[in-house]
Design a protein around this motif. Structure first.
Motif, PDB file in Angstrom:
ATOM      1  N   LEU A  13      -8.598   5.437  -0.618  1.00  0.00           N
ATOM      2  CA  LEU A  13      -7.133   5.542   0.251  1.00  0.00           C
ATOM      3  C   LEU A  13      -6.578   6.689  -0.014  1.00  0.00           C
ATOM      4  N   GLN A  14      -5.950   7.388   0.735  1.00  0.00           N
ATOM      5  CA  GLN A  14      -5.023   8.625   0.485  1.00  0.00           C
ATOM      6  C   GLN A  14      -3.690   8.389  -0.158  1.00  0.00           C
ATOM      7  N   GLU A  15      -3.083   9.013  -0.877  1.00  0.00           N
ATOM      8  CA  GLU A  15      -2.026   8.606  -1.488  1.00  0.00           C
ATOM      9  C   GLU A  15      -0.930   8.423  -0.453  1.00  0.00           C
ATOM     10  N   GLY A  16      -0.425   7.422  -0.554  1.00  0.00           N
ATOM     11  CA  GLY A  16       0.624   6.763   0.332  1.00  0.00           C
ATOM     12  C   GLY A  16       0.147   5.936   1.397  1.00  0.00           C
ATOM     13  N   GLU A  17      -1.283   5.920   1.607  1.00  0.00           N
ATOM     14  CA  GLU A  17      -1.771   4.995   2.624  1.00  0.00           C
ATOM     15  C   GLU A  17      -1.885   3.553   2.035  1.00  0.00           C
ATOM     16  N   SER A  18      -1.099   2.664   2.506  1.00  0.00           N
ATOM     17  CA  SER A  18      -0.988   1.244   2.151  1.00  0.00           C
ATOM     18  C   SER A  18      -2.107   0.541   2.529  1.00  0.00           C
ATOM     19  N   SER A  19      -2.653  -0.330   1.853  1.00  0.00           N
ATOM     20  CA  SER A  19      -3.703  -1.351   2.210  1.00  0.00           C
ATOM     21  C   SER A  19      -3.605  -2.546   1.508  1.00  0.00           C
ATOM     22  N   ALA A  64       1.475  -9.720  -4.432  1.00  0.00           N
ATOM     23  CA  ALA A  64       0.207 -10.671  -4.524  1.00  0.00           C
ATOM     24  C   ALA A  64       0.932 -11.667  -3.838  1.00  0.00           C
ATOM     25  N   THR A  65       0.019 -12.304  -2.692  1.00  0.00           N
ATOM     26  CA  THR A  65       0.280 -13.442  -1.979  1.00  0.00           C
ATOM     27  C   THR A  65      -0.601 -14.403  -2.079  1.00  0.00           C
ATOM     28  N   LEU A  66      -0.312 -15.744  -1.862  1.00  0.00           N
ATOM     29  CA  LEU A  66      -1.288 -16.862  -1.979  1.00  0.00           C
ATOM     30  C   LEU A  66      -1.277 -17.735  -0.736  1.00  0.00           C
ATOM     31  N   THR A  67      -2.369 -18.284  -0.060  1.00  0.00           N
ATOM     32  CA  THR A  67      -2.627 -19.269   0.651  1.00  0.00           C
ATOM     33  C   THR A  67      -3.478 -20.340   0.073  1.00  0.00           C
ATOM     34  N   LYS A  68      -3.869 -21.278   0.792  1.00  0.00           N
ATOM     35  CA  LYS A  68      -4.814 -22.243   0.479  1.00  0.00           C
ATOM     36  C   LYS A  68      -5.999 -21.895   0.247  1.00  0.00           C
ATOM     37  N   LEU A  73      -3.617  -8.949  -2.408  1.00  0.00           N
ATOM     38  CA  LEU A  73      -3.019  -7.925  -3.216  1.00  0.00           C
ATOM     39  C   LEU A  73      -2.858  -6.716  -2.310  1.00  0.00           C
ATOM     40  N   HIS A  74      -1.424  -6.562  -1.793  1.00  0.00           N
ATOM     41  CA  HIS A  74      -0.970  -5.554  -1.322  1.00  0.00           C
ATOM     42  C   HIS A  74      -0.577  -4.157  -1.941  1.00  0.00           C
ATOM     43  N   ILE A  75      -0.845  -3.138  -1.703  1.00  0.00           N
ATOM     44  CA  ILE A  75      -0.624  -2.014  -2.411  1.00  0.00           C
ATOM     45  C   ILE A  75       0.171  -1.119  -1.401  1.00  0.00           C
ATOM     46  N   THR A  76       1.293  -0.764  -1.521  1.00  0.00           N
ATOM     47  CA  THR A  76       2.343   0.137  -0.891  1.00  0.00           C
ATOM     48  C   THR A  76       2.430   1.419  -1.233  1.00  0.00           C
ATOM     49  N   ALA A  77       2.155   2.428  -0.566  1.00  0.00           N
ATOM     50  CA  ALA A  77       2.283   3.603  -0.870  1.00  0.00           C
ATOM     51  C   ALA A  77       1.583   4.055  -2.096  1.00  0.00           C
ATOM     52  N   PRO A  78       0.079   3.700  -2.262  1.00  0.00           N
ATOM     53  CA  PRO A  78      -0.606   3.901  -3.707  1.00  0.00           C
ATOM     54  C   PRO A  78      -0.379   5.287  -3.973  1.00  0.00           C
ATOM     55  N   LYS A  79      -0.632   5.400  -5.518  1.00  0.00           N
ATOM     56  CA  LYS A  79      -0.719   6.666  -6.073  1.00  0.00           C
ATOM     57  C   LYS A  79      -1.716   6.790  -6.794  1.00  0.00           C
TER      58      LYS A  79
END
Lengths: 113, 114
Positions: A13-19, A64-68, A73-79
């Motif tokens: 990812l580029q810095e700031g690119e959420s995934s 982090a989110t959970l389903t059945k 794991l969501h990463i927002t604006a990573p560094k």
């Protein structure tokens, strides 16, 4: 037998690119789903535990989110300092009080400037 | 700052030699786990203990691996004789039952068997 599959294997990812990172699991009764971070040459470091579908946990840029059937794991604006391998693990209620974990093979995240 | 301590951090040995890895769990923790990590297999559980009693060692090759907890502050993993396919990073983790079931990992022992 409990199984954990993580995808993708590697992510750039580029810095700031959420995934988001995915963890799919099959388990005979989920006691808990765990996320760990592992830096090169070090042991896994605990991040989150999720216990039931719909639950969410946050820490800095991570959520982090959970389903059945899976966890994200969501990463927002990573560094760049978020670069690491992220491991997912499950614990079954059948293991009793032994706390046994089954791990996935991880997602190697690289965040570039 | 409580942490799991593993020794040695690195070990290079020749095939056929005995290898002993040591782990000091976090004081007060009553569960100890031994894992092996390779690029191909990821983290595999070898054995684990609760209150120093072995609960499950089905992940270990029984003919060459053994795990013990002589006391609450020391866990050992032995390989005798060692083989090149044993080359990996071995992690120890400890935890406390009845809490959030979190396992805390040591820094690992990197083993190379030539």
């Amino acid at each position: 037998e409990d199984q954990v599959t993580q995808s993708p294997e590697a992510l750039r990812l580029q810095e700031g690119e959420s995934s988001s990172l995915n963890c799919s699991y099959t388990v005979s009764g989920l006691r808990g789903l765990f996320w760990y971070r592992q830096d090169p040459g070090k042991g896994p470091e605990f991040l989150f535990t999720l216990y039931s579908a719909g639950e969410e946990k946050e820490k800095e840029r991570l959520k982090a989110t959970l389903t059945k059937k899976e966890s994200f794991l969501h990463i927002t604006a990573p560094k760049p300092e978020d670069s690491a391998t992220y491991l997912c693990a499950v614990q079954s209620i059948l293991t009793g009080g032994g706390n046994k974990l089954t791990f996935g093979t991880g997602t190697q995240l690289k965040v570039e400037l | 700052d409580a942490r799991v301590t593993q020794t040695p951090r690195h070990k290079v040995t020749e095939m056929g030699q005995e290898v002993t890895m040591r782990c000091q769990p976090i004081l007060g923790h009553n569960t100890v786990f031994w894992y092996r990590q390779t690029m191909m297999q990821g983290l595999e559980l070898l054995a684990y203990f609760r209150n120093r009693a072995p609960l499950d060692d089905s992940g270990m090759p029984k003919d060459r691996f053994s795990a013990e907890m002589p006391d609450a502050t020391l866990a050992t993993l032995k390989i005798q004789p060692s083989e090149p396919r044993d080359s990996a990073v071995y992690f120890c983790a400890s935890g406390l039952t009845g809490t959030r079931n979190i396992q805390y990992f040591g820094a690992g022992t990197r083993l190379s068997v030539l």
